[in-house]
Design a protein around this motif. Structure first.
Motif, PDB file in Angstrom:
ATOM      1  N   GLU A 169       0.832  -1.203   0.000  1.00  0.00           N
ATOM      2  CA  GLU A 169       0.000   0.000   0.000  1.00  0.00           C
ATOM      3  C   GLU A 169       0.865   1.251   0.000  1.00  0.00           C
ATOM      4  O   GLU A 169       0.537   2.257  -0.646  1.00  0.00           O
TER       5      GLU A 169
ATOM      6  N   LEU B 164      -6.635  -0.735   7.904  1.00  0.00           N
ATOM      7  CA  LEU B 164      -6.489   0.361   6.956  1.00  0.00           C
ATOM      8  C   LEU B 164      -7.713   0.470   6.050  1.00  0.00           C
ATOM      9  O   LEU B 164      -8.144   1.576   5.708  1.00  0.00           O
ATOM     10  N   ARG B 165      -8.287  -0.651   5.683  1.00  0.00           N
ATOM     11  CA  ARG B 165      -9.457  -0.642   4.808  1.00  0.00           C
ATOM     12  C   ARG B 165     -10.629   0.094   5.438  1.00  0.00           C
ATOM     13  O   ARG B 165     -11.363   0.827   4.758  1.00  0.00           O
TER      14      ARG B 165
ATOM     15  N   ASP C  77      -9.925   3.772   5.185  1.00  0.00           N
ATOM     16  CA  ASP C  77     -10.104   4.220   3.803  1.00  0.00           C
ATOM     17  C   ASP C  77     -11.580   4.420   3.471  1.00  0.00           C
ATOM     18  O   ASP C  77     -11.961   5.398   2.813  1.00  0.00           O
TER      19      ASP C  77
ATOM     20  N   TYR D  73      -8.210   8.646  10.015  1.00  0.00           N
ATOM     21  CA  TYR D  73      -6.986   7.850  10.178  1.00  0.00           C
ATOM     22  C   TYR D  73      -6.433   7.922  11.598  1.00  0.00           C
ATOM     23  O   TYR D  73      -5.305   7.498  11.855  1.00  0.00           O
TER      24      TYR D  73
ATOM     25  N   LYS E  23      -6.028  12.485   1.991  1.00  0.00           N
ATOM     26  CA  LYS E  23      -6.169  11.042   2.223  1.00  0.00           C
ATOM     27  C   LYS E  23      -4.842  10.327   2.028  1.00  0.00           C
ATOM     28  O   LYS E  23      -4.445   9.500   2.860  1.00  0.00           O
TER      29      LYS E  23
ATOM     30  N   TYR F 135      -2.282  11.339   4.929  1.00  0.00           N
ATOM     31  CA  TYR F 135      -2.612  10.748   6.230  1.00  0.00           C
ATOM     32  C   TYR F 135      -2.520   9.225   6.175  1.00  0.00           C
ATOM     33  O   TYR F 135      -2.116   8.575   7.135  1.00  0.00           O
ATOM     34  N   ARG F 136      -2.889   8.659   5.040  1.00  0.00           N
ATOM     35  CA  ARG F 136      -2.787   7.208   4.853  1.00  0.00           C
ATOM     36  C   ARG F 136      -1.327   6.771   4.973  1.00  0.00           C
ATOM     37  O   ARG F 136      -1.007   5.756   5.596  1.00  0.00           O
ATOM     38  N   LYS F 137      -0.450   7.544   4.355  1.00  0.00           N
ATOM     39  CA  LYS F 137       0.978   7.236   4.412  1.00  0.00           C
ATOM     40  C   LYS F 137       1.485   7.264   5.854  1.00  0.00           C
ATOM     41  O   LYS F 137       2.222   6.371   6.283  1.00  0.00           O
TER      42      LYS F 137
ATOM     43  N   ARG G 140      -0.217   6.796   8.589  1.00  0.00           N
ATOM     44  CA  ARG G 140      -0.764   5.683   9.352  1.00  0.00           C
ATOM     45  C   ARG G 140      -0.074   4.372   8.988  1.00  0.00           C
ATOM     46  O   ARG G 140       0.215   3.550   9.864  1.00  0.00           O
ATOM     47  N   ILE G 141       0.192   4.164   7.702  1.00  0.00           N
ATOM     48  CA  ILE G 141       0.885   2.940   7.277  1.00  0.00           C
ATOM     49  C   ILE G 141       2.267   2.868   7.905  1.00  0.00           C
ATOM     50  O   ILE G 141       2.684   1.814   8.411  1.00  0.00           O
TER      51      ILE G 141
END
Length: 271
Positions: A13, A101-102, A105, A156, A253, A256-258, A260-261
């Motif tokens: 991801e 994560l899904r 999202d 997130y 998105k 913030y996704r990055k 959190r990953i």
């Protein structure tokens, strides 16, 4: 609600996000013209409209400093995740951060879809009056963008009321409307949120908030110029506001996704 996420899946991801970042560095020719229309508008726009835009910039400065009137209701966001529970703020954010994560999202996507519809309706409404309603449209669109990005942050597991997150949000707004050089510099600044230099970088970014918002305003450019045409501005306003909101929300998105990953990977790979 506790799906097991492997380091391999998370790294995959992360790779997708890095591909997206590289794609963003491409610059279309017409984006280079983004600042020109506002240079023209500054000469032909009535003073009361310029004053309105200046007021909006001041209010955004207030948002960076103390949240101002743009802060969202975190209680409402808590209920989106935990509708049947009375949940304390700290523990709620901690629980959200541990969700798959899904799930994060899906929540962020709902926020983006709802905000995009709102921006389209508002753009169509303010497009009716051409130049005389563009003064209303610009601060309203900035407000919707800030609200959407705060909700994405919460999706997130990050607290948008913290000053550091407000800086991160404003940087996301700037990234979505910058040129190649600007995007590269902002990506480096956003990456500082993953490093030990974070606090110093935040203060540095805070000092330049007004330049950030002037850049964001200027890059409305030719897009908003079309909305100055009365009646025809309805169609332009709806389409342009929706596309601009989707651009800035997608940036939020991804960024913030990055984060959190990377935090999930740090936890998984910790000895």
């Amino acid at each position: 609600m506790t799906n097991i996420e492997t380091a391999e899946a998370l790294k995959l991801e992360l790779k997708k996000i890095e591909t997206w970042e590289n794609d963003q560095k491409g610059l279309f020719f017409w984006e280079k013209l983004g600042r020109l229309p506002f240079a023209i508008l500054d000469r032909i726009t009535p003073k009361f409209i310029q004053d309105k835009i200046g007021t909006a910039l001041d209010e955004l400065g207030s948002y960076v400093q103390n949240g101002g009137r743009y802060l969202i209701s975190k209680e409402q966001m808590y209920r989106n995740f935990f509708p049947d529970e009375e949940q304390g703020e700290a523990s709620a954010l901690d629980r959200i951060g541990k969700l798959p994560l899904r799930t994060m999202d899906e929540t962020a996507d709902r926020v983006i879809a709802a905000s995009s519809k709102m921006a389209a309706v508002q753009g169509a409404t303010t497009g009716i009056g051409g130049i005389f309603t563009i003064a209303i449209d610009i601060p309203l669109l900035l407000g919707i963008s800030l609200k959407a990005l705060q909700e994405v942050a919460f999706s997130y597991g990050y607290d948008p009321n913290e000053k550091s997150e407000r800086i991160f949000i404003v940087k996301c707004m700037q990234f979505s409307s910058s040129d190649i050089v600007g995007k590269k510099a902002i990506l480096e600044e956003l990456s500082a949120f993953h490093s030990e230099e974070r606090s110093g970088q935040v203060m540095s970014q805070l000092q330049g908030w007004r330049e950030v918002m002037l850049t964001y305003r200027d890059n409305f450019g030719w897009k908003k110029l079309f909305q100055m045409i009365p009646i025809a501005g309805i169609l332009f306003g709806a389409y342009l506001n929706r596309s601009m909101l989707m651009d800035v929300s997608e940036t939020g998105k991804m960024m913030y996704r990055k984060r959190r990953i990377l935090e999930k990977l740090k936890t998984i790979e910790a000895p």
